[in-house]
Design a protein around this motif. Structure first.
Motif, PDB file in Angstrom:
ATOM      1  N   ALA A 143      53.106  48.540 -42.506  1.00 41.67           N
ATOM      2  CA  ALA A 143      53.209  49.314 -43.753  1.00 41.67           C
ATOM      3  C   ALA A 143      52.578  50.693 -43.567  1.00 41.67           C
ATOM      4  CB  ALA A 143      52.518  48.573 -44.896  1.00 41.67           C
ATOM      5  N   ARG A 144      51.676  50.806 -42.581  1.00 46.08           N
ATOM      6  CA  ARG A 144      51.023  52.082 -42.286  1.00 46.08           C
ATOM      7  C   ARG A 144      51.620  52.754 -41.045  1.00 46.08           C
ATOM      8  NH1 ARG A 144      45.137  50.398 -41.680  1.00 46.08           N
ATOM      9  NH2 ARG A 144      44.838  52.623 -41.329  1.00 46.08           N
ATOM     10  N   MET A 145      52.713  52.230 -40.545  1.00 40.51           N
ATOM     11  CA  MET A 145      53.374  52.777 -39.357  1.00 40.51           C
ATOM     12  C   MET A 145      53.983  54.148 -39.679  1.00 40.51           C
ATOM     13  SD  MET A 145      56.644  50.986 -37.484  1.00 40.51           S
ATOM     14  CE  MET A 145      57.833  51.341 -38.771  1.00 40.51           C
ATOM     15  N   THR A 146      53.782  55.107 -38.768  1.00 43.17           N
ATOM     16  CA  THR A 146      54.413  56.416 -38.931  1.00 43.17           C
ATOM     17  C   THR A 146      55.358  56.732 -37.777  1.00 43.17           C
ATOM     18  OG1 THR A 146      52.565  57.536 -37.839  1.00 43.17           O
ATOM     19  CG2 THR A 146      52.450  57.335 -40.236  1.00 43.17           C
ATOM     20  N   VAL A 147      55.228  56.014 -36.646  1.00 44.00           N
ATOM     21  CA  VAL A 147      56.051  56.269 -35.466  1.00 44.00           C
ATOM     22  C   VAL A 147      56.576  54.949 -34.916  1.00 44.00           C
ATOM     23  CG1 VAL A 147      56.080  57.200 -33.121  1.00 44.00           C
ATOM     24  CG2 VAL A 147      54.697  58.329 -34.872  1.00 44.00           C
ATOM     25  N   ASN A 148      57.883  54.890 -34.660  1.00 44.83           N
ATOM     26  CA  ASN A 148      58.489  53.755 -33.975  1.00 44.83           C
ATOM     27  C   ASN A 148      58.965  54.275 -32.620  1.00 44.83           C
ATOM     28  OD1 ASN A 148      60.159  51.702 -32.970  1.00 44.83           O
ATOM     29  ND2 ASN A 148      60.736  51.025 -35.016  1.00 44.83           N
ATOM     30  N   ASP A 149      58.078  54.197 -31.629  1.00 47.52           N
ATOM     31  CA  ASP A 149      58.396  54.734 -30.304  1.00 47.52           C
ATOM     32  C   ASP A 149      59.582  54.019 -29.677  1.00 47.52           C
ATOM     33  OD1 ASP A 149      56.050  56.676 -29.452  1.00 47.52           O
ATOM     34  OD2 ASP A 149      55.139  55.007 -30.521  1.00 47.52           O
ATOM     35  N   LEU A 150      59.637  52.701 -29.841  1.00 43.95           N
ATOM     36  CA  LEU A 150      60.714  51.936 -29.220  1.00 43.95           C
ATOM     37  C   LEU A 150      62.070  52.353 -29.777  1.00 43.95           C
ATOM     38  CD1 LEU A 150      61.286  49.733 -27.151  1.00 43.95           C
ATOM     39  CD2 LEU A 150      61.051  48.054 -28.997  1.00 43.95           C
ATOM     40  N   ASP A 151      62.159  52.516 -31.081  1.00 50.01           N
ATOM     41  CA  ASP A 151      63.410  52.963 -31.691  1.00 50.01           C
ATOM     42  C   ASP A 151      63.799  54.350 -31.173  1.00 50.01           C
ATOM     43  OD1 ASP A 151      65.503  52.602 -33.959  1.00 50.01           O
ATOM     44  OD2 ASP A 151      64.647  54.592 -34.294  1.00 50.01           O
ATOM     45  N   ARG A 152      62.821  55.244 -31.087  1.00 51.56           N
ATOM     46  CA  ARG A 152      63.097  56.601 -30.589  1.00 51.56           C
ATOM     47  C   ARG A 152      63.635  56.548 -29.164  1.00 51.56           C
ATOM     48  NH1 ARG A 152      60.206  58.753 -27.205  1.00 51.56           N
ATOM     49  NH2 ARG A 152      58.283  57.740 -27.855  1.00 51.56           N
ATOM     50  N   VAL A 153      62.995  55.784 -28.300  1.00 51.49           N
ATOM     51  CA  VAL A 153      63.422  55.673 -26.898  1.00 51.49           C
ATOM     52  C   VAL A 153      64.846  55.132 -26.816  1.00 51.49           C
ATOM     53  CG1 VAL A 153      63.019  54.403 -24.742  1.00 51.49           C
ATOM     54  CG2 VAL A 153      61.094  55.458 -25.950  1.00 51.49           C
ATOM     55  N   LEU A 154      65.119  54.076 -27.561  1.00 55.57           N
ATOM     56  CA  LEU A 154      66.452  53.468 -27.482  1.00 55.57           C
ATOM     57  C   LEU A 154      67.516  54.378 -28.095  1.00 55.57           C
ATOM     58  CD1 LEU A 154      65.554  49.747 -28.247  1.00 55.57           C
ATOM     59  CD2 LEU A 154      65.978  50.838 -26.022  1.00 55.57           C
ATOM     60  N   ASP A 155      67.160  55.117 -29.140  1.00 54.11           N
ATOM     61  CA  ASP A 155      68.096  56.082 -29.719  1.00 54.11           C
ATOM     62  C   ASP A 155      68.420  57.176 -28.703  1.00 54.11           C
ATOM     63  OD1 ASP A 155      69.564  57.260 -32.045  1.00 54.11           O
ATOM     64  OD2 ASP A 155      68.112  58.868 -31.733  1.00 54.11           O
ATOM     65  N   GLU A 156      67.392  57.671 -28.029  1.00 50.35           N
ATOM     66  CA  GLU A 156      67.616  58.717 -27.022  1.00 50.35           C
ATOM     67  C   GLU A 156      68.493  58.191 -25.883  1.00 50.35           C
ATOM     68  OE1 GLU A 156      63.452  61.217 -27.742  1.00 50.35           O
ATOM     69  OE2 GLU A 156      63.521  59.701 -26.166  1.00 50.35           O
ATOM     70  N   LEU A 157      68.160  57.026 -25.367  1.00 52.24           N
ATOM     71  CA  LEU A 157      68.918  56.486 -24.231  1.00 52.24           C
ATOM     72  C   LEU A 157      70.373  56.180 -24.591  1.00 52.24           C
ATOM     73  CD1 LEU A 157      66.258  54.087 -22.673  1.00 52.24           C
ATOM     74  CD2 LEU A 157      67.166  56.179 -21.634  1.00 52.24           C
ATOM     75  N   THR A 158      70.585  55.590 -25.753  1.00 47.84           N
ATOM     76  CA  THR A 158      71.960  55.241 -26.137  1.00 47.84           C
ATOM     77  C   THR A 158      72.756  56.461 -26.581  1.00 47.84           C
ATOM     78  OG1 THR A 158      71.251  54.629 -28.382  1.00 47.84           O
ATOM     79  CG2 THR A 158      71.386  52.847 -26.741  1.00 47.84           C
ATOM     80  N   SER A 159      72.089  57.587 -26.761  1.00 47.25           N
ATOM     81  CA  SER A 159      72.769  58.848 -27.090  1.00 47.25           C
ATOM     82  C   SER A 159      72.938  59.736 -25.866  1.00 47.25           C
ATOM     83  CB  SER A 159      71.968  59.609 -28.157  1.00 47.25           C
ATOM     84  OG  SER A 159      71.830  58.838 -29.319  1.00 47.25           O
ATOM     85  N   GLY A 160      72.576  59.214 -24.686  1.00 46.81           N
ATOM     86  CA  GLY A 160      72.728  59.967 -23.452  1.00 46.81           C
ATOM     87  C   GLY A 160      71.665  61.021 -23.225  1.00 46.81           C
ATOM     88  N   LYS A 161      70.562  60.927 -23.940  1.00 44.05           N
ATOM     89  CA  LYS A 161      69.479  61.901 -23.799  1.00 44.05           C
ATOM     90  C   LYS A 161      68.381  61.364 -22.884  1.00 44.05           C
ATOM     91  CE  LYS A 161      70.218  63.425 -28.570  1.00 44.05           C
ATOM     92  NZ  LYS A 161      69.715  63.301 -29.928  1.00 44.05           N
ATOM     93  N   ALA A 162      67.549  62.271 -22.410  1.00 42.44           N
ATOM     94  CA  ALA A 162      66.372  61.874 -21.633  1.00 42.44           C
ATOM     95  C   ALA A 162      65.315  61.350 -22.597  1.00 42.44           C
ATOM     96  CB  ALA A 162      65.831  63.063 -20.854  1.00 42.44           C
ATOM     97  N   VAL A 163      64.459  60.476 -22.107  1.00 43.47           N
ATOM     98  CA  VAL A 163      63.366  59.951 -22.924  1.00 43.47           C
ATOM     99  C   VAL A 163      62.317  61.045 -23.083  1.00 43.47           C
ATOM    100  CG1 VAL A 163      61.553  58.203 -23.086  1.00 43.47           C
ATOM    101  CG2 VAL A 163      63.806  57.588 -22.162  1.00 43.47           C
ATOM    102  N   SER A 164      62.061  61.432 -24.322  1.00 42.31           N
ATOM    103  CA  SER A 164      61.175  62.573 -24.577  1.00 42.31           C
ATOM    104  C   SER A 164      59.698  62.243 -24.355  1.00 42.31           C
ATOM    105  CB  SER A 164      61.385  63.092 -25.998  1.00 42.31           C
ATOM    106  OG  SER A 164      61.158  62.072 -26.947  1.00 42.31           O
ATOM    107  N   VAL A 165      59.314  61.019 -24.668  1.00 41.13           N
ATOM    108  CA  VAL A 165      57.927  60.577 -24.453  1.00 41.13           C
ATOM    109  C   VAL A 165      57.990  59.253 -23.708  1.00 41.13           C
ATOM    110  CG1 VAL A 165      55.708  59.996 -25.532  1.00 41.13           C
ATOM    111  CG2 VAL A 165      57.212  61.688 -26.612  1.00 41.13           C
TER     112      VAL A 165
END
Length: 193
Positions: A143-165
């Motif tokens: 409930a206090r989460m502000t960042v979902n790193d796993l979602d960001r990584v998978l969004d980047e990879l499945t969009s053909g982008k490099a992993v930013s972090v």
């Protein structure tokens, strides 16, 4: 050599029993364009707090060629609820969308350099490590989460982008190593960033 598998490393193979009665190795997930391997357990409040977010992330990317594999390497002598029977019961109740494997020997946890539960490793289609670390920034209380790193990584990879972090520090309880105090960490284990 660092304790935790460095970025760019090939995924170490394994052959582990699953809660569904099967036995799984890396080859069983060859159809996955992206493979998420994460170390988890049955009792940790960081795992229990964030499992439903992990489930939602796994389900969100399932049709984009992403597969998840959970591994419990915790010693049942430290926490009895981390034994295989409790793993089977937990999967029967929760019906998570991943295989749940038991690393009783802890050899796989050592090969990956698992630090905490949960600790996520994301591998590309060549099974090279492209991300290691936390799933979210507040796994105990999402409930206090502000960042979902796993979602960001998978969004980047499945969009053909490099992993930013590509590296974050996993947040959770330490892996419970056989024959050690429940708070013990291998001396060569350290923060990833």
């Amino acid at each position: 050599m660092p304790f935790t598998l460095p970025l760019g490393s090939k995924a170490p193979d394994f052959n582990l029993p699953a809660t569904d009665g099967s036995s799984c190795s890396l080859a069983d997930f060859a159809d996955a364009g992206i493979l998420v391997i994460f170390f988890t357990c049955n009792h940790c409040p960081y795992v229990l707090g964030s499992d439903e977010v992990t489930r939602a992330t796994a389900e969100k990317y399932a049709d984009r060629g992403v597969r998840f594999v959970a591994i419990n390497a915790n010693s049942a002598n430290t926490y009895a609820e981390d034994d295989f029977d409790h793993m089977v019961a937990r999967m029967s109740e929760k019906k998570f969308p991943w295989k749940y494997l038991h690393d009783k020997s802890q050899d796989v946890a050592l090969a990956y350099g698992a630090l905490r539960t949960p600790h996520f490793y994301v591998f590309d289609d060549t099974r090279r490590l492209v991300y290691s670390g936390r799933g979210v920034d507040n796994p105990r209380d999402v409930a206090r989460m502000t960042v979902n790193d796993l979602d960001r990584v998978l969004d980047e990879l499945t969009s053909g982008k490099a992993v930013s972090v590509p590296l974050t520090n996993p947040i959770g309880c330490n892996v419970k190593w056989e024959g050690r105090d429940k708070h013990w960490m291998p001396p060569e284990a350290c923060d990833l960033v």
